[in-house]
Design an enzyme around this catalytic site. Structure first.
Site, PDB file in Angstrom:
ATOM      1  N   LYS A  50       1.319  -1.096   0.260  1.00 34.94           N
ATOM      2  CA  LYS A  50       0.020  -0.243   0.069  1.00 34.94           C
ATOM      3  C   LYS A  50       1.128   1.499  -0.006  1.00 34.94           C
ATOM      4  CE  LYS A  50      -4.701   0.866   0.876  1.00 34.94           C
ATOM      5  NZ  LYS A  50      -5.635  -0.697   0.328  1.00 34.94           N
TER       6      LYS A  50
HETATM    7  N1  GLU Z   1      -7.190  -0.113  -3.176  1.00 34.66           N
HETATM    8  C1  GLU Z   1      -7.342  -1.313  -3.409  1.00 34.66           C
HETATM    9  C2  GLU Z   1      -7.663  -2.016  -2.051  1.00 34.66           C
HETATM   10  O1  GLU Z   1      -7.742  -1.727  -1.123  1.00 34.66           O
HETATM   11  C3  GLU Z   1      -7.668  -2.225  -4.894  1.00 34.66           C
HETATM   12  C4  GLU Z   1      -6.032  -2.557  -4.688  1.00 34.66           C
HETATM   13  C5  GLU Z   1      -5.391  -2.668  -6.319  1.00 34.66           C
HETATM   14  O2  GLU Z   1      -6.338  -3.233  -7.352  1.00 34.66           O
HETATM   15  O3  GLU Z   1      -4.283  -3.356  -6.351  1.00 34.66           O
HETATM   16  O4  GLU Z   1      -8.247  -3.226  -2.520  1.00 34.66           O
END
Ligand code: GLU
Length: 422
Positions: A111
């Site tokens: 993240k």
């Molecule tokens: N931000 C989204 C999540 O928390 C998508 C992450 C992604 O597609 O890599 O799952």
């Protein structure tokens, strides 16, 4: 919490670790792995200088945390929000690891984030911030290493700037370095709505399992950003009444069902705030969470349902569109009340599932039809739901525990197979 977690020690990280500890305890996880998986593999902190429109330079804190990469490149969104901090990003990275493993995607978890209020920046400032942040994290990302995507406060345009910044450095277009891009540079059909669509698919499965009647059902959604607004639209298209939605300023309630297409037109096209649409009665966020409904979808930020308001929650199903919306204490209260919880790492996995499709399409330079995307998303997320449900019944565990245990087990197996370097 042990001393080695000091830098990460925030409420959200504590929640992620406490959930992990509960699952690890229950599944009797190898103690060596337990220690390893509690901490992220790599945490990068950058300070991002940005020339503002008035000529001054402001510096923003940025992060990229890679929790695990044993099963493949790490994967996870980038969040722009004034409350972003290292501990929160680390917690979200850990949840991405379990989420990808649970859905069977060949990814680890990561993240990123920048501590900024994106709405207060001009388009030029946002672009310069994004490009500098991308340049700062460039050494640790890449299509085979770590693949960012949108999250709270970011969108396809932000992904396009990151893709361009990376591509300029290496000298050729690298679409697979991010997902959630515009279609014109290798984005996928159906990516933007994917998290909301996934929330609806698993909610319908849960309602079927609980023998709840769709015609009589009502849905309440906290949040009207990417996840909340697409969830509302697709719920409505599936014939379910959406009786309340909210944004950061409060909620709109109409017992007969909100006119979602009209609401979306006014908010998304005309840029009207939810409040000004007057399409329902204005209620507070606390009132919204306490509405009597079939399904409650928290689709905003973490730690929204806590020991303070959990006993007021009156839904039959809680479908966690957001990451970490329910605290540990609240989880127990809701479980004791008999609420069926579809945990975040399952309920909101539609986003990363279609991100995976996008990455595969980019690698193959071959793009799929919208129907292929929807069908394959439904197949993967529905299978994950039923595997989790079977496991939870067999183990007499909650859906959250079952989901965590399944995800953690897959990651543990990968670590044991690979062994410890050196
Ligand atoms: N931000 C989204 C999540 O928390 C998508 C992450 C992604 O597609 O890599 O799952």
């Amino acid at each position: 919490m042990s001393d080695d977690m000091n830098e990460l020690d925030t409420p959200t990280f504590r929640l992620a670790v406490a959930q992990f500890d509960q699952a690890a305890e229950r599944m009797n996880l190898d103690p060596n792995l337990r220690q390893r998986l509690k901490l992220p593999e790599r945490s990068l902190i950058v300070s991002v200088p940005v020339r503002m429109d008035d000529g001054t330079v402001k510096v923003f804190m940025g992060y990229r945390v890679q929790h695990d990469s044993s099963r493949g490149p790490s994967k996870g969104g980038i969040r722009y929000h004034p409350d972003v901090n290292l501990g929160e990003v680390a917690a979200l990275a850990m949840w991405m690891t379990w989420k990808c493993a649970l859905a069977g995607l060949p990814y680890g978890g990561a993240k990123g984030g920048v501590r900024v209020a994106p709405k207060e920046l001009s388009r030029g400032e946002l672009q310069r911030l994004t490009r500098r942040y991308a340049a700062d994290i460039l050494p640790v990302i890449g299509p085979d290493k770590d693949v960012p995507a949108p999250d709270v406060g970011t969108n396809s345009q932000v992904m396009a700037w990151i893709m361009d910044t990376y591509s300029q450095q290496v000298g050729f277009a690298v679409p697979g370095v991010v997902t959630g891009k515009p279609l014109s540079i290798g984005g996928s059909l159906g990516r933007e709505e994917a998290t909301g669509r996934g929330v609806v698919y698993v909610t319908l499965e849960a309602m079927r399992h609980l023998s709840l009647d769709i015609d009589k059902a009502s849905v309440v959604i906290q949040g009207f950003g990417n996840v909340g607004s697409h969830t509302a639209r697709i719920m409505r298209e599936s014939g379910i009444r959406v009786i309340a939605v909210s944004d950061a300023s409060g909620g709109l309630y109409n017992a007969k069902g909100l006119d979602i297409p009209e609401l979306l037109r006014r908010c998304n096209q005309d840029g009207q705030p939810l409040h000004d649409t007057k399409l329902g009665d204005w209620i507070t966020n606390e009132e919204l969470l306490a509405l009597d409904c079939t399904v409650l979808v928290p689709a905003a930020l973490s730690e929204q349902i806590t020991h303070k308001n959990a006993n007021k929650v009156r839904c039959r199903v809680l479908a966690e569109g957001a990451n970490g919306p329910t605290t540990l204490e609240a989880d127990q209260v809701l479980t004791d009340k008999g609420i069926f919880i579809i945990p975040d790492i399952l309920a909101n996995s539609g986003g990363v599932i279609v991100s995976y499709f996008e990455w595969v399409q980019d690698a193959q330079r071959f793009f799929w039809k919208a129907k292929d995307i929807q069908d394959r998303l439904q197949e993967i997320i529905t299978a994950a739901f039923h595997r989790t449900l079977q496991f939870s019944m067999a183990q007499q565990a909650t859906m959250r525990m079952a989901a965590l245990m399944s995800g953690i087990d897959k990651v543990a197996q990968a670590h044991l197979a690979r062994g410890l370097f050196p």
